[in-house]
Design a protein around this motif. Structure first.
Motif, mmCIF file in Angstrom:
data_model
loop_
_atom_site.group_PDB
_atom_site.id
_atom_site.type_symbol
_atom_site.label_atom_id
_atom_site.label_comp_id
_atom_site.label_asym_id
_atom_site.label_seq_id
_atom_site.Cartn_x
_atom_site.Cartn_y
_atom_site.Cartn_z
ATOM 1 N N GLU A 48 0.828 -1.208 0.000
ATOM 2 C CA GLU A 48 0.000 0.000 0.000
ATOM 3 C C GLU A 48 0.864 1.261 0.000
ATOM 4 O OE1 GLU A 48 -2.499 -0.893 3.354
ATOM 5 O OE2 GLU A 48 -4.046 -1.767 2.064
ATOM 6 N N ALA A 49 2.003 1.212 0.665
ATOM 7 C CA ALA A 49 2.917 2.358 0.672
ATOM 8 C C ALA A 49 3.468 2.640 -0.722
ATOM 9 C CB ALA A 49 4.071 2.109 1.649
ATOM 10 N N LYS A 50 3.472 1.618 -1.568
ATOM 11 C CA LYS A 50 3.938 1.774 -2.947
ATOM 12 C C LYS A 50 2.788 2.080 -3.900
ATOM 13 C CE LYS A 50 7.646 -1.524 -2.169
ATOM 14 N NZ LYS A 50 8.869 -0.926 -2.133
ATOM 15 N N GLY A 51 1.592 2.301 -3.336
ATOM 16 C CA GLY A 51 0.440 2.656 -4.150
ATOM 17 C C GLY A 51 -0.307 1.492 -4.759
ATOM 18 N N ILE A 52 -0.047 0.305 -4.266
ATOM 19 C CA ILE A 52 -0.712 -0.896 -4.775
ATOM 20 C C ILE A 52 -1.969 -1.158 -3.950
ATOM 21 C CG2 ILE A 52 -0.475 -3.392 -5.078
ATOM 22 C CD1 ILE A 52 2.539 -2.849 -5.552
ATOM 23 N N GLU A 53 -3.072 -1.419 -4.640
ATOM 24 C CA GLU A 53 -4.332 -1.729 -3.957
ATOM 25 C C GLU A 53 -4.258 -3.148 -3.410
ATOM 26 O OE1 GLU A 53 -9.127 -1.995 -4.854
ATOM 27 O OE2 GLU A 53 -7.770 -1.390 -6.452
ATOM 28 N N VAL A 54 -4.626 -3.320 -2.151
ATOM 29 C CA VAL A 54 -4.544 -4.619 -1.484
ATOM 30 C C VAL A 54 -5.919 -5.039 -0.990
ATOM 31 C CG1 VAL A 54 -3.591 -5.848 0.513
ATOM 32 C CG2 VAL A 54 -2.147 -4.279 -0.780
ATOM 33 N N VAL A 55 -6.245 -6.302 -1.238
ATOM 34 C CA VAL A 55 -7.435 -6.928 -0.671
ATOM 35 C C VAL A 55 -6.932 -8.027 0.254
ATOM 36 C CG1 VAL A 55 -9.529 -8.241 -1.149
ATOM 37 C CG2 VAL A 55 -8.769 -6.490 -2.760
ATOM 38 N N SER A 56 -7.252 -7.928 1.544
ATOM 39 C CA SER A 56 -6.852 -8.958 2.497
ATOM 40 C C SER A 56 -7.954 -9.989 2.603
ATOM 41 C CB SER A 56 -6.588 -8.346 3.874
ATOM 42 O OG SER A 56 -5.459 -7.518 3.822
ATOM 43 N N GLY A 57 -7.560 -11.238 2.632
ATOM 44 C CA GLY A 57 -8.550 -12.295 2.704
ATOM 45 C C GLY A 57 -8.252 -13.308 3.768
ATOM 46 N N GLY A 58 -9.235 -13.527 4.603
ATOM 47 C CA GLY A 58 -9.133 -14.530 5.650
ATOM 48 C C GLY A 58 -10.502 -14.736 6.262
ATOM 49 N N LEU A 59 -10.582 -15.609 7.214
ATOM 50 C CA LEU A 59 -11.872 -15.913 7.845
ATOM 51 C C LEU A 59 -12.510 -14.679 8.457
ATOM 52 C CD1 LEU A 59 -11.033 -19.342 9.517
ATOM 53 C CD2 LEU A 59 -12.346 -18.922 7.421
ATOM 54 N N GLU A 60 -11.692 -13.781 9.031
ATOM 55 C CA GLU A 60 -12.235 -12.573 9.644
ATOM 56 C C GLU A 60 -12.829 -11.619 8.611
ATOM 57 O OE1 GLU A 60 -7.918 -12.046 8.814
ATOM 58 O OE2 GLU A 60 -9.008 -13.531 9.964
ATOM 59 N N ASP A 61 -12.500 -11.856 7.326
ATOM 60 C CA ASP A 61 -13.045 -11.046 6.237
ATOM 61 C C ASP A 61 -14.209 -11.753 5.539
ATOM 62 O OD1 ASP A 61 -10.949 -8.960 6.344
ATOM 63 O OD2 ASP A 61 -9.649 -10.623 5.776
ATOM 64 N N GLY A 62 -14.593 -12.925 6.049
ATOM 65 C CA GLY A 62 -15.659 -13.701 5.417
ATOM 66 C C GLY A 62 -15.181 -14.497 4.220
ATOM 67 N N ILE A 63 -13.869 -14.717 4.133
ATOM 68 C CA ILE A 63 -13.294 -15.441 3.008
ATOM 69 C C ILE A 63 -12.607 -16.698 3.533
ATOM 70 C CG2 ILE A 63 -11.653 -15.335 1.098
ATOM 71 C CD1 ILE A 63 -12.000 -12.220 1.318
ATOM 72 N N ASP A 64 -13.049 -17.839 3.045
ATOM 73 C CA ASP A 64 -12.456 -19.122 3.431
ATOM 74 C C ASP A 64 -11.811 -19.714 2.188
ATOM 75 O OD1 ASP A 64 -11.820 -21.714 4.174
ATOM 76 O OD2 ASP A 64 -13.678 -22.024 5.292
ATOM 77 N N VAL A 65 -10.495 -19.625 2.087
ATOM 78 C CA VAL A 65 -9.821 -20.085 0.880
ATOM 79 C C VAL A 65 -9.838 -21.604 0.739
ATOM 80 C CG1 VAL A 65 -8.367 -18.040 0.709
ATOM 81 C CG2 VAL A 65 -7.519 -20.047 1.900
ATOM 82 N N ILE A 66 -10.068 -22.326 1.823
ATOM 83 C CA ILE A 66 -10.137 -23.782 1.732
ATOM 84 C C ILE A 66 -11.480 -24.221 1.146
ATOM 85 C CG2 ILE A 66 -10.146 -25.945 3.043
ATOM 86 C CD1 ILE A 66 -8.055 -24.637 4.879
ATOM 87 N N SER A 67 -12.571 -23.664 1.643
ATOM 88 C CA SER A 67 -13.892 -24.025 1.111
ATOM 89 C C SER A 67 -14.264 -23.207 -0.122
ATOM 90 C CB SER A 67 -14.967 -23.824 2.184
ATOM 91 O OG SER A 67 -15.224 -22.440 2.379
ATOM 92 N N GLY A 68 -13.635 -22.045 -0.274
ATOM 93 C CA GLY A 68 -13.931 -21.160 -1.395
ATOM 94 C C GLY A 68 -14.993 -20.120 -1.089
#
Length: 78
Positions: free
Chosen positions: A21-41
């Protein structure tokens, strides 16, 4: 550029997100706390809309052929 970081709120992921983000890149964080489960999809397809790059810094268990995590398999044999 837009980057999805699986585990982006953890110790490693949050530092990576801050640096990007300090370099101006847009970041999307993903994890269970964000409602995203990468194992189940669950929630993953929505999170990846417009993403150019995916970085995985999750601390997830390894699974055997039957879907058991390595740690649960170790407990079941003792």
């Amino acid at each position: 550029m837009k980057v999805f970081i699986a585990g982006g709120r953890g110790r490693v992921g949050s530092r990576l997100a801050d640096n990007l983000e300090a370099k101006g890149i847009e970041v999307v964080s993903g994890g269970l706390e964000d409602g995203i489960d990468v194992i189940s999809g669950k929630g993953l397809s929505e999170a990846l809309v417009g993403v150019d790059t995916i970085v995985n810094v999750l601390n997830t268990p390894r699974f055997d052929a039957e879907g058991r995590s390595r740690s649960s398999r170790a407990r079941s044999t003792t």
